[in-house]
Design an enzyme around this catalytic site. Structure first.
Site, mmCIF file in Angstrom:
data_model
loop_
_atom_site.group_PDB
_atom_site.id
_atom_site.type_symbol
_atom_site.label_atom_id
_atom_site.label_comp_id
_atom_site.label_asym_id
_atom_site.label_seq_id
_atom_site.Cartn_x
_atom_site.Cartn_y
_atom_site.Cartn_z
ATOM 1 N N TYR A 148 21.571 31.939 -7.966
ATOM 2 C CA TYR A 148 21.256 31.075 -6.826
ATOM 3 C C TYR A 148 19.799 30.612 -6.790
ATOM 4 C CZ TYR A 148 25.859 32.400 -5.122
ATOM 5 O OH TYR A 148 27.215 32.579 -5.010
ATOM 6 N N HIS B 222 27.512 22.888 -3.555
ATOM 7 C CA HIS B 222 27.448 24.272 -4.027
ATOM 8 C C HIS B 222 26.247 24.387 -4.942
ATOM 9 C CE1 HIS B 222 31.437 24.989 -2.441
ATOM 10 N NE2 HIS B 222 31.793 23.824 -2.969
HETATM 11 C C1 DHK Z 1 27.836 29.956 -2.443
HETATM 12 C C2 DHK Z 1 28.566 31.075 -2.168
HETATM 13 O O1 DHK Z 1 28.143 31.941 -1.237
HETATM 14 C C3 DHK Z 1 29.809 31.405 -2.879
HETATM 15 O O2 DHK Z 1 30.730 32.068 -2.039
HETATM 16 C C4 DHK Z 1 30.444 30.187 -3.517
HETATM 17 C C5 DHK Z 1 28.347 28.896 -3.330
HETATM 18 C C6 DHK Z 1 29.405 29.385 -4.283
HETATM 19 C C7 DHK Z 1 27.211 28.118 -3.983
HETATM 20 O O3 DHK Z 1 27.211 27.956 -5.211
HETATM 21 O O4 DHK Z 1 26.341 27.628 -3.252
HETATM 22 O O5 DHK Z 1 31.491 30.588 -4.367
#
Ligand code: DHK
Length: 151
Positions: A25, A102
């Site tokens: 992330y 996402h």
């Molecule tokens: C964020 C999340 O919290 C996951 O549950 C998803 C998404 C993906 C993201 O890529 O921002 O699967």
């Protein structure tokens, strides 16, 4: 004239950005993400209402409240992507231009992340471009609103 208001709505665990699985992330925190969106929106002549919730009901209520108040919705539904029929139904009910974002490419990840109920109500989807996906979504939203005004 006041700039069009875009709701930028984030689902569960997005408040953990920066500390949460940073290899997936990234290192940007939610406060930095909000600032990134605010700066991009200002450049594009948009205003944003940036929010995050860990509760499905709150997300549904926020979508409902966009009716008559917002010109569009950018949403990272996060963990509610794959299971929230209620969020999809709220988006269909308000019927606003909607971009689903996402941070990660959900299609390269576990199979359970691939299906999105939210996509059934989204105008477009951005996945896998990190937090820049939000900036791209704002740019696309500005383009769509211009197009609508010109039409
Ligand atoms: C964020 C999340 O919290 C996951 O549950 C998803 C998404 C993906 C993201 O890529 O921002 O699967």
């Amino acid at each position: 004239m006041a700039p069009p208001l875009i709701a930028v709505l984030n689902g569960p665990n997005i408040n953990m950005l920066g500390m949460r699985e940073p290899e997936k992330y990234g290192s940007t925190t939610i406060d930095e993400l909000e600032q990134l969106c605010a700066d991009a929106a200002e450049d594009l002549g948009l205003a944003i209402d940036f929010r995050q919730t860990n509760s499905e009901g709150e997300l549904v209520t926020w979508v409902q409240e966009c009716r008559g108040r917002c010109a569009g919705i950018i949403m990272n539904p996060a963990g509610y992507t794959t299971n929230s029929i209620a969020t999809m139904d709220a988006l269909l009910a308000v019927n606003l231009p909607t971009i689903e974002v996402h941070i990660t490419n959900i299609h390269r990840r576990e199979e359970f992340r691939h299906h999105s109920f939210i996509s059934k109500a989204a105008t477009g989807v951005i996945a896998g471009l990190g937090v820049q996906g939000y900036v791209l979504a704002l740019r696309a939203m500005a383009g769509m609103l211009d197009t609508e005004q010109d039409a």
